[in-house]
Structures are given as structure tokens and as C-alpha cells.
Design an enzyme around this catalytic site. Structure first.
Site, PDB file in Angstrom:
ATOM      1  N   HIS A  90       0.807  -1.091   0.074  1.00  0.00           N
ATOM      2  CA  HIS A  90      -0.006   0.062   0.157  1.00  0.00           C
ATOM      3  C   HIS A  90       1.002   1.260   0.016  1.00  0.00           C
ATOM      4  CE1 HIS A  90      -2.868   2.949   1.711  1.00  0.00           C
ATOM      5  NE2 HIS A  90      -3.789   2.212   1.476  1.00  0.00           N
ATOM      6  N   ASP A 119       3.332  -4.359   8.062  1.00  0.00           N
ATOM      7  CA  ASP A 119       2.242  -3.558   7.920  1.00  0.00           C
ATOM      8  C   ASP A 119       0.797  -4.667   7.908  1.00  0.00           C
ATOM      9  OD1 ASP A 119      -0.144  -2.426   6.937  1.00  0.00           O
ATOM     10  OD2 ASP A 119       0.375  -1.716   4.942  1.00  0.00           O
ATOM     11  N   GLN A 169      -4.436  -5.068   7.174  1.00  0.00           N
ATOM     12  CA  GLN A 169      -5.471  -6.043   6.860  1.00  0.00           C
ATOM     13  C   GLN A 169      -5.360  -7.398   7.694  1.00  0.00           C
ATOM     14  OE1 GLN A 169      -7.899  -5.217   5.154  1.00  0.00           O
ATOM     15  NE2 GLN A 169      -7.051  -3.132   4.150  1.00  0.00           N
ATOM     16  N   LYS A 191     -10.245  -0.702  10.456  1.00  0.00           N
ATOM     17  CA  LYS A 191     -10.492  -1.907   9.705  1.00  0.00           C
ATOM     18  C   LYS A 191     -10.920  -3.150  10.456  1.00  0.00           C
ATOM     19  CE  LYS A 191      -7.625  -0.227   6.238  1.00  0.00           C
ATOM     20  NZ  LYS A 191      -8.046   0.214   4.882  1.00  0.00           N
ATOM     21  N   CYS A 247      -4.566   2.412  -3.946  1.00  0.00           N
ATOM     22  CA  CYS A 247      -3.507   2.790  -2.990  1.00  0.00           C
ATOM     23  C   CYS A 247      -2.068   1.893  -3.271  1.00  0.00           C
ATOM     24  CB  CYS A 247      -3.654   3.245  -1.547  1.00  0.00           C
ATOM     25  SG  CYS A 247      -5.065   4.438  -1.304  1.00  0.00           S
TER      26      CYS A 247
HETATM   27  C1  LIG Z   1      -2.363  -2.996   3.591  1.00  0.00           C
HETATM   28  C2  LIG Z   1      -2.646  -1.699   3.976  1.00  0.00           C
HETATM   29  N1  LIG Z   1      -1.781  -0.764   4.566  1.00  0.00           N
HETATM   30  C3  LIG Z   1      -1.998   0.379   4.940  1.00  0.00           C
HETATM   31  C4  LIG Z   1      -3.337   0.943   5.016  1.00  0.00           C
HETATM   32  C5  LIG Z   1      -3.692   2.526   5.465  1.00  0.00           C
HETATM   33  O1  LIG Z   1      -4.344   2.415   6.523  1.00  0.00           O
HETATM   34  P1  LIG Z   1      -4.771   3.843   7.110  1.00  0.00           P
HETATM   35  O2  LIG Z   1      -5.469   4.576   6.024  1.00  0.00           O
HETATM   36  O3  LIG Z   1      -5.957   3.256   8.140  1.00  0.00           O
HETATM   37  O4  LIG Z   1      -3.568   4.631   7.783  1.00  0.00           O
HETATM   38  C6  LIG Z   1      -4.170   0.292   4.369  1.00  0.00           C
HETATM   39  C7  LIG Z   1      -5.569   0.843   3.981  1.00  0.00           C
HETATM   40  O5  LIG Z   1      -6.451   0.409   3.427  1.00  0.00           O
HETATM   41  C8  LIG Z   1      -4.054  -1.135   3.770  1.00  0.00           C
HETATM   42  O6  LIG Z   1      -5.123  -1.751   3.232  1.00  0.00           O
END
Ligand SMILES: Cc1ncc(COP(=O)(O)O)c(C=O)c1O
Length: 411
Positions: free
Chosen positions: A127, A204, A207, A230, A368
């Protein structure tokens, strides 16, 4: 395919989510966009409003009863979050605005000592929130970014990863479960190999925490970032888990109230962890609501949540695969509850718009993850994602609607 049996009463669970009880474009809402953000049960919504109705006061500052009550609830949540991911101690949990800010904290603070001699490895399925902060760090310090390639199945190319790792590697930053491909990455293997060359590892977990049992001490990662929204908690709140010796050594991220021990004209000393990294008034209601979301998950059981999301995902993949001209991206053996797909010759935005007319919410776009889109040789995909409040009938509705989209766009 026979419909598998859910490990809990889904209809009862659905009643806990007020947002599901509505029509969109005159059709019952079918919410298949949990990977973007999950829906919230009454208990979470009520905990946020109850906080403002009954307890509202700043934390860690006042002596009065409301301040004490707010602080207690706030710190209880930190403990619940620590317990939920096996952190060992609540001192290892830093509250942030979400996964994105948690990763930026690491890039700014831990990354402050990086030089042009250092290397960071990220994967091509990240992401942007686990990609752009490292590019920014590279621009600031001259450190080099290296990329783990993706196999045809949508898995990390672990042989190529082995070749990237050197004694120059300072950090490996990878996603636990891809928000596009659904791939579950072998993070324990990545951590062990990275530690062998002296590199630290950031995971990260945006998910993964909502779907699988995470034990950060067992994984042995150095940093782990995740978001409340999430996993049925409020938006605008998340956390960074980090090992204690790292947090103690790292400089503060933001300066201001709460993060200090003493401030004089000559200089400032820092508060103990985790407060050293938490400047300013935090999202108190968000933290309290997150704790209640964890109670909700614990009541059902994370293993059951995983099993049910997995059933829905497998059911969806099997049904979607029967549609001629539909491509599914990612075919990893070990996968999470997001399925990305495209219909031949129909733009994902048109698909999503058509589905919306049927009350079906899916995501369309680059998710993203533009470097991944480049690898997949597409600009965008559609993505359906599943959680405890979804049903097999909703998957059927998606599949039937996609057949209609296909017919509509076939001349
Ligand atoms: C794999 C992953 N990493 C990071 C993020 C970013 O999360 P946040 O927008 O809550 O900071 C997301 C959000 O969709 C994601 O799916």
C-alpha cells in the site's frame, strides 16, 4: 457448490450493525468494501457517544474524577490492544492516527540515522502508506530502496528476496496481508532472514489484525502497524507496536504536550515510552471505541472470524471464476478476504457504478497500490472484500450483478 455453514449466527451479527439496515438506490445495501473500512457495531458507536456524554475530559492531565475516569478507560484500551496482538506490555503500543502515521513515525524517527550507505527493502505489493514514507526517507538521506518482486500467483518472490538481503539492509518493510491480492505473506520467514543480516523488520498489519490471530512476539517483528477502522473500531486511530529497546533509542516523532519529562529554556527531556511518542491531546474517544471493538471481536473469536471470512472468499472465488472474461488477480495458496478482479473490456469504475445501482458497494481503483497495478499491467481493478456481517447470498448477488454488467457492455 453447496453453501458452507457459518460458525456463528450471521443474521444475529448483522443486527449489531445499524448501517447495514438501509437501502441504496432502492436495493438492500450489500457492503463488500471492508478492506477499505469495516462497519461498526452498536457497542462501538455507543462507547464513543457515551464517552462524550458521560466522561469527556483530557487524559493524563487532570486530578479530577472525570479526568481519572477518561484516563482509566483510555489506558484499559491500550492494554486490550496490546493483549490482542500479543505485545507483552502496553508500553509497546504507541497510538497514532492509523497505519499510515505509524509507518511515517518509524520512517521519521527510526530512519533519522539512515545514511546513503543503508538499504531498505519493500515489496511491490505495498500500500502507498508502506511505500511513500520510505521514498521520502530515501530522498532525505540518500538511502537506497530495493524491491521484492511478485510471482505470477501474486506471492512474494522469496528467492529474489534472499538476493536483495545484504549486510547493508537496515530495514525490511512488508505487508502481512495484501489489500489487493489478498496474499498472506510469510512474515516469520522474512523476519528470521532479515534478522540474520542484522536488519529490522516492519510489518504492515492493516489487513491482518482484523482477520487472523496476530502474535507480534512470536512473529518477532521489530515494528507492527495497524488501524482501528479496519477492525470495526473508529476512524482516525491506530497504533504502532515496537520492541522496547527500539522505542527507547528512537528520538521523538512530534514535540509538544504530554511527551516531555521536563522542559526548560535550555532543553527538554522526554517522557517514558509510550508517551514520548504521543504529543498533544489524543483521539480519546477513538481509543476507547477501539477497545470496545476488540471486546466485540473477542466475543465472537478471531479464529471463527477468520474461518468465516475465508469461507466467503473461497465461495466468491469459485463463483466469480465461472464468469467468462473475468480475471481474478492473485492466486496465493494462503490468502485473506479481498478479491480483486476485472471484467474484460469494462472499466472498473463502470463496473462499480453499475453495481452501486444494485446497492452493491465494491471498491474500484488502484487501491493505493500503484506499483502493484504496474506489475499487474492494469490501471485499476474492482475489489470485493468480506467480513463477519456478509452472507453467501450477498456473494450470489454480486455474481449475478456482474453477469448483468457483462451482458450490458457486450455489443
Ligand atoms: C495494507 C494496508 N496498509 C495500510 C493502509 C493504510 O491504513 P490507514 O489509511 O488506516 O492508515 C491500508 C488501508 O487501506 C491497507 O489496506
Amino acid at each position: 457448490m453447496t453453501t458452507p455453514k457459518a460458525p456463528f449466527d450471521v443474521q444475529k451479527i448483522r443486527k449489531d450493525f445499524p448501517v447495514l439496515n438501509q437501502t441504496v438506490n432502492k436495493q438492500p445495501l450489500v457492503y463488500l468494501d471492508t478492506t477499505a473500512t469495516s462497519q461498526k457495531p452498536y457497542s462501538v458507536i455507543e462507547s464513543v457517544s457515551n464517552y462524550y456524554i458521560n466522561d469527556n475530559a483530557n487524559v493524563h492531565r487532570g486530578i479530577h474524577s472525570l479526568a481519572a475516569r477518561s484516563t482509566k478507560k483510555y489506558e484499559n484500551s491500550r492494554q486490550k490492544i496490546a493483549d490482542f496482538i500479543g505485545a507483552g506490555s502496553s508500553r509497546n503500543i504507541i497510538f497514532t492516527r492509523g497505519t499510515t502515521e505509524a509507518i511515517n513515525l518509524v520512517a521519521t524517527s527510526f530512519g533519522s540515522t539512515f545514511t546513503a550507505e543503508d538499504e531498505i527493502i519493500v515489496s511491490l505489493m505495498e500500500h502507498h502508506s508502506n511505500f511513500v514514507p520510505w521514498q521520502l526517507l530515501s530522498e532525505r538521506t540518500g538511502c537506497k530502496l530495493k524491491f521484492i518482486q511478485i510471482t505470477e500467483n501474486g506471492e512474494l518472490d522469496m528467492n529474489q528476496f534472499d538476493l536483495l538481503l545484504t549486510e547493508k539492509t537496515k530495514l525490511v518493510a512488508v505487508v502481512h496481508i495484501s489489500n489487493v491480492l489478498g496474499t498472506v505473506n510469510p512474515i516469520e520467514e522474512i523476519v528470521a532472514k532479515s534478522h540474520n543480516v542484522g536488519a529490522k523488520v516492519l510489518i504492515d498489519g492493516a489487513q491482518s489484525v482484523p482477520h487472523v490471530k496476530v502474535d507480534v512476539q512470536k512473529i518477532d517483528c521489530d515494528f507492527f502497524a495497524f488501524s482501528a477502522h479496519k477492525m470495526m473500531g473508529p476512524t482516525g486511530i491506530g497504533a504502532l507496536y515496537a520492541k522496547e529497546e527500539l522505542l527507547k533509542a528512537m528520538p521523538p516523532y512530534h514535540g509538544g504536550g504530554e511527551m516531555i519529562h521536563t522542559v526548560t529554556k535550555e532543553g527538554t527531556t522526554w517522557a517514558d515510552i509510550p508517551y514520548k511518542f504521543e504529543a498533544g491531546t489524543p483521539n480519546i474517544a477513538g481509543v476507547i471505541g477501539w477497545g470496545v471493538a476488540i471486546d466485540y471481536i473477542n466475543q465472537i473469536g478471531i479464529d471463527k472470524i477468520h474461518d468465516y471470512s475465508d469461507m466467503l472468499t473461497r465461495y466468491a472465488i469459485e463463483k466469480l471464476s465461472t464468469i467468462d472474461g473475468l480475471t481474478i488477480y492473485g492466486n496465493a495458496k494462503n490468502r485473506g478476504a479481498a478479491v480483486s478482479f476485472n471484467l474484460k473490456d469494462v472499466h472498473p469504475h463502470d463496473v462499480s457504478h453499475f453495481l452501486d445501482q444494485k446497492g452493491i458497494a465494491v471498491r474500484a481503483g488502484h487501491h493505493c497500490a500503484q506499483p502493484l497495478m504496474t506489475e499487474l499491467k492494469v490501471d485499476a481493478t474492482n475489489r470485493a472484500s468480506f467480513y463477519i456481517y456478509n452472507t453467501f447470498e450477498e456473494v450470489d448477488k454480486l455474481v449475478e450483478a456482474l453477469k448483468e454488467v457483462k451482458a450490458f457492455f457486450t455489443f
